[in-house]
Design a protein around this motif. Structure first.
Motif, mmCIF file in Angstrom:
data_model
loop_
_atom_site.group_PDB
_atom_site.id
_atom_site.type_symbol
_atom_site.label_atom_id
_atom_site.label_comp_id
_atom_site.label_asym_id
_atom_site.label_seq_id
_atom_site.Cartn_x
_atom_site.Cartn_y
_atom_site.Cartn_z
ATOM 1 N N GLN A 1 11.147 3.645 -17.288
ATOM 2 C CA GLN A 1 10.974 4.105 -15.909
ATOM 3 C C GLN A 1 9.484 4.194 -15.586
ATOM 4 N N LYS A 2 9.146 4.041 -14.309
ATOM 5 C CA LYS A 2 7.768 4.183 -13.832
ATOM 6 C C LYS A 2 7.772 5.080 -12.601
ATOM 7 N N ALA A 3 6.734 5.851 -12.473
ATOM 8 C CA ALA A 3 6.542 6.669 -11.278
ATOM 9 C C ALA A 3 5.056 6.669 -10.946
ATOM 10 N N TYR A 4 4.756 6.704 -9.675
ATOM 11 C CA TYR A 4 3.372 6.736 -9.216
ATOM 12 C C TYR A 4 3.108 8.073 -8.549
ATOM 13 N N SER A 5 1.882 8.539 -8.672
ATOM 14 C CA SER A 5 1.458 9.754 -7.977
ATOM 15 C C SER A 5 -0.001 9.574 -7.579
ATOM 16 N N ILE A 6 -0.451 10.482 -6.752
ATOM 17 C CA ILE A 6 -1.855 10.485 -6.355
ATOM 18 C C ILE A 6 -2.480 11.759 -6.910
ATOM 19 N N ARG A 7 -3.520 11.613 -7.694
ATOM 20 C CA ARG A 7 -4.299 12.748 -8.174
ATOM 21 C C ARG A 7 -5.367 12.977 -7.109
ATOM 22 N N ALA A 8 -5.110 13.931 -6.219
ATOM 23 C CA ALA A 8 -5.924 14.112 -5.017
ATOM 24 C C ALA A 8 -7.315 14.643 -5.317
ATOM 25 N N VAL A 9 -8.289 14.058 -4.644
ATOM 26 C CA VAL A 9 -9.659 14.532 -4.665
ATOM 27 C C VAL A 9 -9.880 15.403 -3.436
ATOM 28 N N ASP A 10 -9.271 15.013 -2.313
ATOM 29 C CA ASP A 10 -9.415 15.758 -1.068
ATOM 30 C C ASP A 10 -8.135 15.654 -0.259
ATOM 31 N N VAL A 11 -7.748 16.751 0.374
ATOM 32 C CA VAL A 11 -6.568 16.798 1.236
ATOM 33 C C VAL A 11 -6.962 17.539 2.506
ATOM 34 N N GLY A 12 -6.629 16.961 3.647
ATOM 35 C CA GLY A 12 -6.902 17.610 4.923
ATOM 36 C C GLY A 12 -5.656 17.621 5.784
ATOM 37 N N VAL A 13 -5.563 18.619 6.635
ATOM 38 C CA VAL A 13 -4.458 18.691 7.580
ATOM 39 C C VAL A 13 -4.777 17.745 8.727
ATOM 40 N N SER A 14 -3.852 16.851 9.032
ATOM 41 C CA SER A 14 -4.060 15.889 10.108
ATOM 42 C C SER A 14 -3.894 16.573 11.457
ATOM 43 N N THR A 15 -4.754 16.202 12.383
ATOM 44 C CA THR A 15 -4.656 16.719 13.750
ATOM 45 C C THR A 15 -4.201 15.637 14.717
ATOM 46 N N GLN A 16 -3.635 14.552 14.198
ATOM 47 C CA GLN A 16 -3.213 13.447 15.052
ATOM 48 C C GLN A 16 -2.100 13.861 16.010
ATOM 49 N N PHE A 17 -1.152 14.674 15.553
ATOM 50 C CA PHE A 17 0.006 15.018 16.381
ATOM 51 C C PHE A 17 0.043 16.479 16.810
ATOM 52 N N GLY B 1 -7.454 10.089 -3.078
ATOM 53 C CA GLY B 1 -7.382 10.375 -4.502
ATOM 54 C C GLY B 1 -7.183 9.125 -5.328
ATOM 55 N N LYS B 2 -6.874 9.348 -6.595
ATOM 56 C CA LYS B 2 -6.695 8.246 -7.535
ATOM 57 C C LYS B 2 -5.212 7.993 -7.753
ATOM 58 N N LEU B 3 -4.829 6.722 -7.702
ATOM 59 C CA LEU B 3 -3.451 6.326 -7.938
ATOM 60 C C LEU B 3 -3.183 6.324 -9.436
ATOM 61 N N VAL B 4 -2.139 7.047 -9.849
ATOM 62 C CA VAL B 4 -1.807 7.189 -11.262
ATOM 63 C C VAL B 4 -0.379 6.695 -11.492
ATOM 64 N N GLN B 5 -0.179 5.946 -12.568
ATOM 65 C CA GLN B 5 1.164 5.484 -12.942
ATOM 66 C C GLN B 5 1.575 6.182 -14.231
ATOM 67 N N ARG B 6 2.811 6.652 -14.270
ATOM 68 C CA ARG B 6 3.355 7.300 -15.463
ATOM 69 C C ARG B 6 4.575 6.509 -15.900
ATOM 70 N N GLU B 7 4.700 6.266 -17.196
ATOM 71 C CA GLU B 7 5.853 5.534 -17.734
ATOM 72 C C GLU B 7 6.569 6.400 -18.758
ATOM 73 N N TRP B 8 7.902 6.277 -18.827
ATOM 74 C CA TRP B 8 8.706 6.986 -19.811
ATOM 75 C C TRP B 8 10.019 6.247 -20.004
ATOM 76 N N THR B 9 10.742 6.641 -21.034
ATOM 77 C CA THR B 9 12.055 6.072 -21.303
ATOM 78 C C THR B 9 13.098 7.145 -21.033
ATOM 79 N N ASN B 10 14.094 6.818 -20.206
ATOM 80 C CA ASN B 10 15.123 7.802 -19.858
ATOM 81 C C ASN B 10 16.159 7.925 -20.973
ATOM 82 N N LYS B 11 17.142 8.794 -20.763
ATOM 83 C CA LYS B 11 18.167 9.063 -21.782
ATOM 84 C C LYS B 11 18.988 7.826 -22.144
ATOM 85 N N GLU B 12 19.101 6.885 -21.192
ATOM 86 C CA GLU B 12 19.859 5.661 -21.436
ATOM 87 C C GLU B 12 19.017 4.579 -22.096
#
Length: 138
Positions: free
Chosen positions: A95-111, A80-91
């Motif tokens: 602040q910054k936070a990152y998330s992934i806006r997923a294009v595709d998700v699959g269940v891994s069969t590695q384990f 997916g696409k890496l997204v950064q969000r910024e905001w100002t907290n109560k103090e």
């Protein structure tokens, strides 16, 4: 400039919680964790690195399918696409936070095998270890 594409394997920390927008479209936010894993030759053991937690956002039919297929503890592969969000907290601190806006998700069969509802329904109708009626191995 477009957002950077990323992909990786994540452990599901929180089960997907499906929600619906005002327009009726589905979306899911789940928390994933990734960490480096290295083999230590001195101790002859695998060692985990520091965990990195990230929110994974999935929309539409993909979100509905994900909510039915994944639960806490599963390993998933996300693209997916890496997204950064910024905001100002109560103090007043930025602040910054990152998330992934997923294009595709699959269940891994590695384990472990992926046991989706569709897979389990098919297993209930097919004797264990045998091919399907039409001769196809799936």
């Amino acid at each position: 400039m477009s957002l950077p594409m990323v992909s990786g394997m994540f452990g599901v920390v929180d089960a997907p919680d499906i929600r619906f927008g005002d327009d009726g479209s589905a979306w899911v936010k789940l928390r994933g964790v990734a960490k480096d894993r290295r083999y230590n030759k001195e101790t002859s053991a695998w060692e985990d690195g520091d965990p990195t937690y990230i929110d994974i956002i999935v929309n539409g039919k993909n979100a509905e399918n994900l909510a039915e297929s994944v639960t806490t503890g599963d390993a998933i592969v996300v693209t997916g696409k890496l997204v950064q969000r910024e905001w100002t907290n109560k103090e007043g601190q930025k602040q910054k936070a990152y998330s992934i806006r997923a294009v595709d998700v699959g269940v891994s069969t590695q384990f472990t095998p992926a046991k989706t509802p569709k897979f389990l329904a098919g297993m209930a109708n097919t004797p264990s270890g045998q091919e399907s009626q039409d001769g196809a191995p799936f």
